[in-house]
Design a protein around this motif. Structure first.
Motif, PDB file in Angstrom:
ATOM      1  N   LYS A 117     -93.590   5.636   6.810  1.00 18.57           N
ATOM      2  CA  LYS A 117     -93.034   6.797   7.507  1.00 18.57           C
ATOM      3  C   LYS A 117     -93.491   8.084   6.825  1.00 18.57           C
ATOM      4  CE  LYS A 117     -88.800   4.473   8.966  1.00 18.57           C
ATOM      5  NZ  LYS A 117     -87.332   4.470   8.822  1.00 18.57           N
ATOM      6  N   ARG A 122     -94.534   6.875  11.020  1.00 21.45           N
ATOM      7  CA  ARG A 122     -94.240   5.705  11.833  1.00 21.45           C
ATOM      8  C   ARG A 122     -93.984   4.518  10.918  1.00 21.45           C
ATOM      9  NH1 ARG A 122     -99.811   6.369  14.839  1.00 21.45           N
ATOM     10  NH2 ARG A 122    -100.056   7.633  12.968  1.00 21.45           N
ATOM     11  N   THR A 126     -93.634   0.082  14.657  1.00 22.52           N
ATOM     12  CA  THR A 126     -94.240   1.041  15.590  1.00 22.52           C
ATOM     13  C   THR A 126     -95.756   0.962  15.543  1.00 22.52           C
ATOM     14  OG1 THR A 126     -92.356   2.540  15.366  1.00 22.52           O
ATOM     15  CG2 THR A 126     -94.398   3.482  16.228  1.00 22.52           C
TER      16      THR A 126
END
Length: 221
Positions: A117, A122, A126
């Motif tokens: 992240k 992400r 994802t």
């Protein structure tokens, strides 16, 4: 009547062979080409792989390289992938050692998501979805080499800081990894704009013109 053995059976047979025999090495090379050693090592890296390579770690590297070459990956990507494994091990080791209490198993996935992240904005799930990967697919096995490099930097810097910290709560270690990864993420984002690609997935970025609706016809024409 002919005797047959599965790939797993062949591996078991090699454990009974003299390590110096040429036949043992030939069978191990066959298993490496078939991807058996790599697949088993992925499940139990410290157990099976250590038995296979014995006192010769180069044999393990050769097995991994041969597996990825068979898959069609270029040598420069393979080099990045192998380095990423070692960096990951150091990162996980320092993360675990820095904590006050031994981490629960799910926290290893959580700290990895914190890193991703920070770098890519992400998480793992994802990114897999964007790359059309299955839930059990290895993300690092499908990331571009440049993406592996940025993740290595984030994990390397995080591990360096964690190596100098002790008796942390998970939230404190998580904050360290997030902050260091976000710094790497800023550079990765800028480089992606320069290269016009999403470095994490290797997909081209949308140009500004791609996002703009078509102009309406001039009312005076």
């Amino acid at each position: 009547q002919m005797d047959h053995a599965t790939a797993e059976g062949l591996y078991i047979i090699t454990q009974r062979m003299d390590a110096e025999t040429g036949l043992r090495d030939r069978i191990l090379r066959f298993l490496a080409r078939a991807g058996v050693i790599v697949d088993e090592a992925r499940i139990d890296p410290d157990g099976l792989l250590a038995q296979v390579v014995g006192a010769n770690p180069e044999r393990a590297i050769e097995a991994v390289v041969e597996f990825y070459r068979k898959r069609g990956d270029p040598d420069e990507w393979i080099a990045s992938r192998i380095l990423s494994v070692q960096t990951r091990k150091w990162f996980v080791s320092e993360f675990q050692r820095s904590l006050l209490n031994p981490p629960a198993s799910h926290l290893f996935g959580k700290i990895t998501n914190t890193m991703r992240k920070g770098v890519w904005k992400r998480d793992t799930a994802t990114l897999k979805k964007e790359m059309n990967l299955g839930k059990n697919d290895s993300l690092r096995d499908h990331m571009p080499g440049l993406a592996l490099t940025y993740e290595m930097i984030a994990e390397n810097v995080s591990a360096y800081v964690l190596a100098h910290r002790h008796e942390l709560e998970f939230s404190e270690a998580d904050r360290i990894v997030r902050e260091k990864s976000e710094l790497v993420g800023k550079q990765a984002e800028e480089m992606g704009r320069i290269l016009n690609i999403d470095i994490a997935t290797g997909k081209p970025l949308l140009n500004d013109q791609d996002d703009k609706p078509e102009s309406a016809p001039d009312a005076t024409s």
